[in-house]
Design an enzyme around this catalytic site. Structure first.
Site, PDB file in Angstrom:
ATOM      1  N   ASP A   1       0.827  -1.208   0.000  1.00  0.00           N
ATOM      2  CA  ASP A   1       0.000   0.000   0.000  1.00  0.00           C
ATOM      3  C   ASP A   1       0.858   1.254   0.000  1.00  0.00           C
ATOM      4  O   ASP A   1       2.028   1.234   0.419  1.00  0.00           O
ATOM      5  CB  ASP A   1      -0.915   0.017   1.227  1.00  0.00           C
ATOM      6  CG  ASP A   1      -2.263  -0.627   0.958  1.00  0.00           C
ATOM      7  OD1 ASP A   1      -2.541  -0.964  -0.211  1.00  0.00           O
ATOM      8  OD2 ASP A   1      -3.042  -0.801   1.920  1.00  0.00           O
TER       9      ASP A   1
ATOM     10  N   MET B   1      -9.582   9.178   8.038  1.00  0.00           N
ATOM     11  CA  MET B   1      -9.941   9.689   6.713  1.00  0.00           C
ATOM     12  C   MET B   1     -11.020  10.774   6.786  1.00  0.00           C
ATOM     13  O   MET B   1     -11.944  10.807   5.979  1.00  0.00           O
ATOM     14  CB  MET B   1     -10.401   8.535   5.807  1.00  0.00           C
ATOM     15  CG  MET B   1      -9.322   7.491   5.567  1.00  0.00           C
ATOM     16  SD  MET B   1      -9.938   5.988   4.766  1.00  0.00           S
ATOM     17  CE  MET B   1     -10.684   5.131   6.164  1.00  0.00           C
TER      18      MET B   1
ATOM     19  N   LYS C   1      -3.063   3.116  -2.419  1.00  0.00           N
ATOM     20  CA  LYS C   1      -4.433   3.538  -2.137  1.00  0.00           C
ATOM     21  C   LYS C   1      -4.340   4.663  -1.128  1.00  0.00           C
ATOM     22  O   LYS C   1      -3.972   4.463   0.026  1.00  0.00           O
ATOM     23  CB  LYS C   1      -5.283   2.401  -1.592  1.00  0.00           C
ATOM     24  CG  LYS C   1      -5.399   1.209  -2.532  1.00  0.00           C
ATOM     25  CD  LYS C   1      -6.435   0.223  -2.083  1.00  0.00           C
ATOM     26  CE  LYS C   1      -7.836   0.704  -2.352  1.00  0.00           C
ATOM     27  NZ  LYS C   1      -8.148   0.844  -3.767  1.00  0.00           N
TER      28      LYS C   1
END
Length: 268
Positions: free
Chosen positions: A44, A183, A66
């Site tokens: 990642d 996030m 990502k």
């Protein structure tokens, strides 16, 4: 029976490894061993270079980045690649930031592997929602301030509906829970509005930690009603964790609270 053909088929394997928040010293021993023994690593974007450097010299590194707000490798492609590499006989490590099962899409990848007849191994990593406040000396469940923790994503799946921040605020306020938001930077304005609408006091302390555990880590502490303005002023971005709740009060005692928090001590 063609014994030569049968014996030449290698048995592949897949291990989902949590790389933690970035500091390689926070890896578990099991994670480090898995990384070192892999023939293929699907990595990642948020995994630090120091962690990737633990791979064997001959291992193939495949970047499948990502990151919120940036162009990302499609999840369906990652899952197909995982299955293909395992069926080709490779010792695959899916190296994921934080923990594979905490907003890491590890569940989706496990389902895809099992559907192909592959039973993966999962190695936990320290999730950023724990590492980030710990870097500031904030205990998420200090018994004087909180009776539990809610881990929440600020980035909902397309078509999955919006997070009811007002309901979460009411629950956190009534049950004395710390909110840890992953996030959430792009939606900080809406998060702030929803939490205030739901009944969290304006003076609720908040900490934002960017790049937790890394050398370029940054953080800011503020009241809830200054969350969005502080993020804008301090130019904080992703990846960051937002911690909301009275457990953040402890930063004042450590002398960590910057200018935006002068009214924090005057609790109504």
């Amino acid at each position: 029976m063609n014994t030569a053909t049968t014996s030449s088929v290698r048995a592949g394997s897949c291990t989902l490894v949590g790389a933690g928040p970035g500091d390689p010293e926070l890896l578990t021993l099991k994670a480090a061993r898995a990384i070192a023994s892999a023939s293929v690593l699907l990595v990642d974007d948020l995994v630090s270079d120091e962690v990737v450097a633990l791979a064997a010299p001959g291992a193939r590194i495949v970047r499948v980045g990502k990151r919120g707000g940036c162009r990302s490798t499609p999840q369906a492609f990652i899952e197909k690649l995982l299955v293909a590499e395992v069926l080709a006989g490779e010792r695959v490590v899916r190296l994921k930031g934080g923990d594979p099962f905490i907003f890491g899409r590890g569940g989706e990848e496990v389902e895809a592997l099992r559907a192909a007849g592959v039973e993966p191994v999962v190695v936990n990593g320290i999730t950023a929602g724990l590492a980030a406040p710990t870097q500031l000396g904030v205990p998420l469940t200090h018994r004087a301030h909180a009776q539990g923790v809610l881990l929440v994503t600020g980035h909902t799946q397309p078509g999955g509906g919006q997070t009811d921040w007002a309901l979460l605020a009411a629950t956190a306020h009534a049950a004395r829970l710390t909110l840890v938001i992953y996030m959430g930077m792009r939606g900080a304005r809406d998060i702030q509005h929803g939490l205030l609408t739901g009944g969290l006091p304006t003076h609720t302390p908040v900490a934002v930690v960017q790049h937790a555990t890394l050398a370029h880590q940054r953080h800011a502490v503020m009241r809830l009603d200054a969350l969005h303005a502080t993020i804008e002023r301090e130019a904080l971005g992703s990846p960051s964790v937002i911690v909301v709740g009275d457990v953040v009060q402890g930063l004042q005692a450590l002398g960590e609270a910057p200018a935006p928090v002068p009214a924090l001590a005057a609790r109504a």
